[in-house]
Design an enzyme around this catalytic site. Structure first.
Site, PDB file in Angstrom:
ATOM      1  N   LYS A 187      42.039  43.546  37.370  1.00 14.84           N
ATOM      2  CA  LYS A 187      40.898  43.528  37.020  1.00 14.84           C
ATOM      3  C   LYS A 187      40.831  44.943  36.045  1.00 14.84           C
ATOM      4  O   LYS A 187      41.387  45.744  36.340  1.00 14.84           O
ATOM      5  CB  LYS A 187      40.098  43.865  38.393  1.00 14.84           C
ATOM      6  CG  LYS A 187      39.686  42.479  38.908  1.00 14.84           C
ATOM      7  CD  LYS A 187      38.494  42.517  39.651  1.00 14.84           C
ATOM      8  CE  LYS A 187      38.775  42.950  41.218  1.00 14.84           C
ATOM      9  NZ  LYS A 187      39.428  42.223  41.984  1.00 14.84           N
ATOM     10  N   GLU A 206      39.788  32.141  47.112  1.00 15.51           N
ATOM     11  CA  GLU A 206      39.041  33.045  48.034  1.00 15.51           C
ATOM     12  C   GLU A 206      37.582  33.270  47.874  1.00 15.51           C
ATOM     13  O   GLU A 206      37.185  32.504  47.239  1.00 15.51           O
ATOM     14  CB  GLU A 206      39.664  34.653  47.669  1.00 15.51           C
ATOM     15  CG  GLU A 206      39.202  35.043  45.980  1.00 15.51           C
ATOM     16  CD  GLU A 206      38.822  36.319  45.952  1.00 15.51           C
ATOM     17  OE1 GLU A 206      37.975  36.901  46.543  1.00 15.51           O
ATOM     18  OE2 GLU A 206      39.118  36.893  44.786  1.00 15.51           O
TER      19      GLU A 206
HETATM   20  N1  PSU Z   1      38.263  38.642  41.335  1.00 14.14           N
HETATM   21  C1  PSU Z   1      37.125  38.388  40.894  1.00 14.14           C
HETATM   22  N2  PSU Z   1      36.071  38.957  41.551  1.00 14.14           N
HETATM   23  C2  PSU Z   1      36.357  39.712  42.897  1.00 14.14           C
HETATM   24  C3  PSU Z   1      37.559  39.751  43.370  1.00 14.14           C
HETATM   25  C4  PSU Z   1      38.542  39.255  42.617  1.00 14.14           C
HETATM   26  O1  PSU Z   1      36.812  37.993  39.710  1.00 14.14           O
HETATM   27  O2  PSU Z   1      35.309  40.334  43.226  1.00 14.14           O
HETATM   28  C5  PSU Z   1      37.882  40.399  44.679  1.00 14.14           C
HETATM   29  C6  PSU Z   1      39.047  39.837  45.313  1.00 14.14           C
HETATM   30  O3  PSU Z   1      38.991  39.547  46.623  1.00 14.14           O
HETATM   31  C7  PSU Z   1      40.170  41.018  45.524  1.00 14.14           C
HETATM   32  C8  PSU Z   1      39.179  42.138  45.527  1.00 14.14           C
HETATM   33  O4  PSU Z   1      41.005  40.930  46.581  1.00 14.14           O
HETATM   34  O5  PSU Z   1      38.031  41.926  44.611  1.00 14.14           O
HETATM   35  C9  PSU Z   1      39.957  43.766  45.317  1.00 14.14           C
HETATM   36  O6  PSU Z   1      39.057  44.545  46.222  1.00 14.14           O
HETATM   37  P1  PSU Z   1      39.491  45.945  46.523  1.00 14.14           P
HETATM   38  O7  PSU Z   1      39.726  46.552  44.852  1.00 14.14           O
HETATM   39  O8  PSU Z   1      38.585  46.797  47.298  1.00 14.14           O
HETATM   40  O9  PSU Z   1      40.946  45.760  47.128  1.00 14.14           O
END
Ligand code: PSU
Ligand code: MN
Length: 319
Positions: free
Chosen positions: A173, A29
């Site tokens: 996360k 990604e």
């Molecule tokens: N993993 C990481 N850093 C990131 C992400 C994933 O180590 O920044 C990103 C991914 O693209 C994931 C996003 O889909 O964070 C989640 O964002 P949100 O909580 O707004 O859905």
């Protein structure tokens, strides 16, 4: 004009050839490049992840959006452009913002949800990221919540429920309400599997402090389970969680305390919506004096390597 998803794909020749010859491919990604990590760590990790996939014997396909096209596989100049684009110029594209991203000029980065959509459309089955999104702290209100529920639940979870894809990460996360995230994944029928330990990996920490719903001893066992899951044709993904490398892992209790503090500060600062996750990751990097970035970069590269191994193990299975 009104192009379908397939019409929007620009597949890199290396990826195209791998698709044609049945070689292993790993999707990567791009939101972690544009919004998750600072320069130059972001471009370093993007390159190192691609190298890790190649070392495992697979072809990397980093996915991003530019000028109305979904690029499946970026060359080095494109990676550098995306990583150095002026802050704020790159849109964070998820399922709900995919059409907006495709009808504007310039770069958009794909989150887990948008990357899964694109990778699946291209015929890719394995995808590596750092940590999946999930249920944010306070999303559901609850006894400690000062505010009404925010309902901030990542579109990653809905995507995992409907798009068949093997998603390799280091766990949800740590900034999230991890137990609630696991509950949503269970409700939506998404297997969550820890590799090599009973505990759920905690993103920048080895453990999230709770047991994983399921565990397998090693990567071949994870590949076999993932193959079985996809073969059922249920339509959803499977999350394979690999713990962050031990030498850079944050201690479990510190990772959790720092995430709680950052979430509290974000609330006080009124940060919400798609900006929340990038804000929290940047704040945690400050609080830990860069230690979280060292863990985050190492775990992303490690996930890419493991995803490459899984893709190679499953390359014999017809697409
Ligand atoms: N993993 C990481 N850093 C990131 C992400 C994933 O180590 O920044 C990103 C991914 O693209 C994931 C996003 O889909 O964070 C989640 O964002 P949100 O909580 O707004 O859905
Ligand atoms: Mn959100």
């Amino acid at each position: 004009m009104t192009a379908s998803l397939h019409d929007r794909l620009t597949i890199h020749p290396d990826v195209d050839q791998a698709l044609a010859t049945g070689r292993a491919i790993v999707a990567l990604e791009s939101t972690l490049i544009s919004h998750g990590l600072p320069y130059p760590q972001n471009v370093d990790v993007a390159r190192a992840s691609e190298a890790a996939v190649r070392e495992a014997g697979a072809i990397p396909a980093t996915i991003a959006i530019r000028d109305g096209r979904i690029l499946v596989g970026l060359d080095d100049a494109a990676l550098e452009e995306l990583a150095t684009a002026p802050s704020g110029s790159v849109l964070k594209a998820a399922r709900p913002s995919l059409s907006a991203a495709l009808t504007r000029k310039g770069w958009s980065a794909t989150t887990v949800s948008a990357t899964m959509i694109a990778a699946h459309a291209a015929g890719i089955r394995v995808f590596a990221t750092g940590g999946i999104g999930g249920v944010h702290r306070g999303a559901l209100g609850g006894p400690d919540a000062v505010h009404p529920p925010t309902f901030d639940i990542s579109s990653d979870l809905e995507e995992l429920a409907k798009t068949p894809m093997i998603v390799v990460c280091a766990g949800p996360k740590a900034i999230l309400d991890v137990p609630a995230t696991l509950e949503v994944l269970e409700t939506r029928g998404v297997p969550v599997v820890a590799v090599g330990q009973a505990d759920l990996p905690g993103f920048t920490a080895r453990s999230a402090g709770i047991r994983a719903p399921w565990s397998v001893p090693d990567v071949p066992a994870a590949a076999a389970l993932a193959e079985a899951h996809l073969a059922l044709g249920l339509g959803g993904g499977i999350v394979i969680c690999v713990p962050v490398p031990a030498d850079v892992a944050l201690p479990d209790d510190i990772a959790r305390a720092v995430a709680e503090r950052a979430a509290r500060e974000a609330d006080e600062a009124g940060v919400h919506g798609p900006a929340l996750t990038p804000w929290l990751l940047a704040r945690i990097a400050e609080i830990t004096d860069g230690a979280s970035i060292r863990a985050n970069t190492a775990l992303i590269i490690n996930d890419a390597r493991v995803a490459g191994e899984i893709a190679v193990m499953l390359a014999h299975v017809p697409r």
